[in-house]
Scaffold this motif. Sequence first.
Motif, mmCIF file in Angstrom:
data_model
loop_
_atom_site.group_PDB
_atom_site.id
_atom_site.type_symbol
_atom_site.label_atom_id
_atom_site.label_comp_id
_atom_site.label_asym_id
_atom_site.label_seq_id
_atom_site.Cartn_x
_atom_site.Cartn_y
_atom_site.Cartn_z
ATOM 1 N N GLU A 169 31.425 45.822 41.598
ATOM 2 C CA GLU A 169 32.157 44.760 40.991
ATOM 3 C C GLU A 169 31.563 43.400 41.110
ATOM 4 O OE1 GLU A 169 35.422 45.480 38.875
ATOM 5 O OE2 GLU A 169 33.980 46.844 38.696
ATOM 6 N N ASN A 185 32.715 44.041 45.682
ATOM 7 C CA ASN A 185 33.476 45.238 46.198
ATOM 8 C C ASN A 185 33.113 46.618 45.080
ATOM 9 O OD1 ASN A 185 34.729 43.887 48.239
ATOM 10 N ND2 ASN A 185 36.331 42.907 46.648
ATOM 11 N N ALA A 240 34.622 49.641 42.688
ATOM 12 C CA ALA A 240 35.976 50.045 41.792
ATOM 13 C C ALA A 240 35.328 51.343 41.313
ATOM 14 C CB ALA A 240 36.244 48.938 40.717
ATOM 15 N N TRP A 288 40.933 51.827 41.104
ATOM 16 C CA TRP A 288 40.901 51.307 42.602
ATOM 17 C C TRP A 288 39.860 50.420 42.832
ATOM 18 C CZ3 TRP A 288 44.915 52.138 46.009
ATOM 19 C CH2 TRP A 288 45.863 53.319 45.751
ATOM 20 N N HIS A 289 40.106 49.550 43.540
ATOM 21 C CA HIS A 289 39.262 48.500 44.080
ATOM 22 C C HIS A 289 39.141 48.733 45.607
ATOM 23 C CE1 HIS A 289 38.893 45.678 40.613
ATOM 24 N NE2 HIS A 289 39.981 46.370 40.246
ATOM 25 N N LYS A 291 37.110 47.469 49.251
ATOM 26 C CA LYS A 291 36.427 46.568 49.961
ATOM 27 C C LYS A 291 35.578 47.393 51.089
ATOM 28 C CE LYS A 291 37.689 42.355 50.926
ATOM 29 N NZ LYS A 291 36.783 41.446 50.535
#
Lengths: 202, 431
Positions: free
Chosen positions: A45, A49, A51, A123-124, A126
């Motif tokens: 992204e 992060n 996704a 879903w994201h 990190k």
Amino acid sequence: MTSVDLRTYPDLVAALLEPASVKVLGVVNGDGAPHLAVKNSIRLEHDGNLAFDELIETSRSNAGLVRAMWFNRKVAINVVSPSGQAWLLSGRPIRTVISGGEFRRRYEAVRSQDPHGGLAAIWHIKIDDLSETTLAKRRLDEETAHPLLIHLDRLLAEPIEAGAEAPISSGLPEPAEHRELANSHVPKGHHGHNGLNGNNGD
Amino acid sequence: MTDSFSSDCLKLDRPVGAPFSGTSSWRDEEKSLSDLKKLYPDFPYPVLLKIDVQRRGVVYTKEALAAVDPIIHMTSVRSDYYDKDDLSPVSLMLDDGTSIFTEGFLADTGFEPYVVDFDGRSAYLCDGADPLARVSYWEKPDYYSKTTSRGRHMWQLVSARPQRLTIHPHQFCDFWKKSGCGCKFCVMASNFRAGNKEALLSVDEIVETVAEALKEPGRNQSIFLTGGTIVSGQNPLDDELELYLAVLKGLGLLFGGRKFPSQLISTAFNPWQIRRLWEETGLTSYTADIEVLNESLFDWICPGKSQLIGYQGWLDRLEAAAQIFGRGNVNTGIVAGVETARPKGFKTSEEALSNTLEEAEKLFRRGVWVVGCVWRVMEGSVFFRQRPPSLEYYLRLAQGLDGLRRKYGFMADLDNYRRCGNHPDTDLARI
């Protein structure tokens, strides 16, 4: 938690952008068992992060991500490029999207690729840890850091035929930097195997 | 329609319970959110936070309100219990996808409400000055900006949740027509009387609105109907049934006459009425809310329901519905916490919990599963001077109901976190 900005890893970025790369998500089931699933929609992204699109509401991956988010657990992601370059990433899900503009955009993208498909959630994740696990690199790393972890037959000056008399040797391996290691001759970008075989050195 | 509900519930619609002093002593009387997070490490914090926000309510800082974009965010809603058309968010969502309903006007229970603040990038739920979790405002669906062919705002006919369309065809309740017969936690009557709206919505406009809403890809997973009781008809409740049949048949045309994911919460129909719903419409699941799982408290808190159908009759009808709609497709809701309402409610949490879960288990055994929502003490309800039980009470109740659901093998699909999102116990079904 220190986050890793994946945008600063150009080879990994290239692998994430490459449709032929294989991306695997690892979560932990409720009983503690690991669960792996190929999630090729894993993408980088703009915020650095990752996704991905979860297509199945009741999947173990989806539950595992909820569990990770609720109880502050990590998930793992394995990325393998078509050339065999590989990375192991770990991190935490930070957000799931189940409605709204972002959801609609991905829902339409998913449906355009598969008219029978749907979207459960975006879903994201990190990322807070990353290592390259390409086999050749891991082999070199290990031989440098752990020079004793090698089978002796690989250190022989000359191959010994079965039944032949052995040459005299101290039996101890030489320091890695003095040895000729097959891997040190691997040209950059060639890793001797196809990533689809899953032979990354994780 | 004729009103055949002639019995008088005798009790008056007057406030029950003494007013609270408005002090903050409640914090000394119960375990805090952070205490419970440590005590119950297996209970998800977002669900715990959701419960507490619903119990205590929210207010918005001016920065948080300035961050509302009425083009993107949902700020209007019309239902049988709440009307709003200002520039504040209708409700909130946590980062894990947990919805937090903040609709309605909470009474002054002495709790300090949570604060939604905005730091320039994101909105946060705060308890006082302490930010606890990032939240987002619900986004509105496309049809919210449209009007029907008769010129009515579509959001006034069908309201939206993040993944569900909600229809309230009858926005008043016959029980409130008789003094003292309305459910004591309910604000349907006060909301109706405060607003300038019709009691009955147009079926054609409802169908037109749903047809428009379904043009938006990926927005909806379910259609939900509920509304106030209509007692009248050849048999009691026949007119209520006919209203839902008309809406569901109209909606059914959009799906080619097939079953479609849908839920109806009605007054508890008799088996013949329920069979008509199953056989004549695309409805897939049925709910009749018992509200409180104790017969004497039901009689006290829900006098209209008690007189028309009765506690045991209500349970019998739920069981019959489960036999018609199939196991797992019928549940019942409780306004969790009203069982502690003064002066007739349970005096201790232990007593209230054990009674509620024991009674719930009997229903599970009969093929009906139970969901709870947090009792939000509202302005305009008879109970507006009450206070809901402790956060720990709700945590344990949610655990208990989730445990029963798992024990008896019911899926939460029809009332899960993304369809309804108003049940802490079914939030737990995500893992």
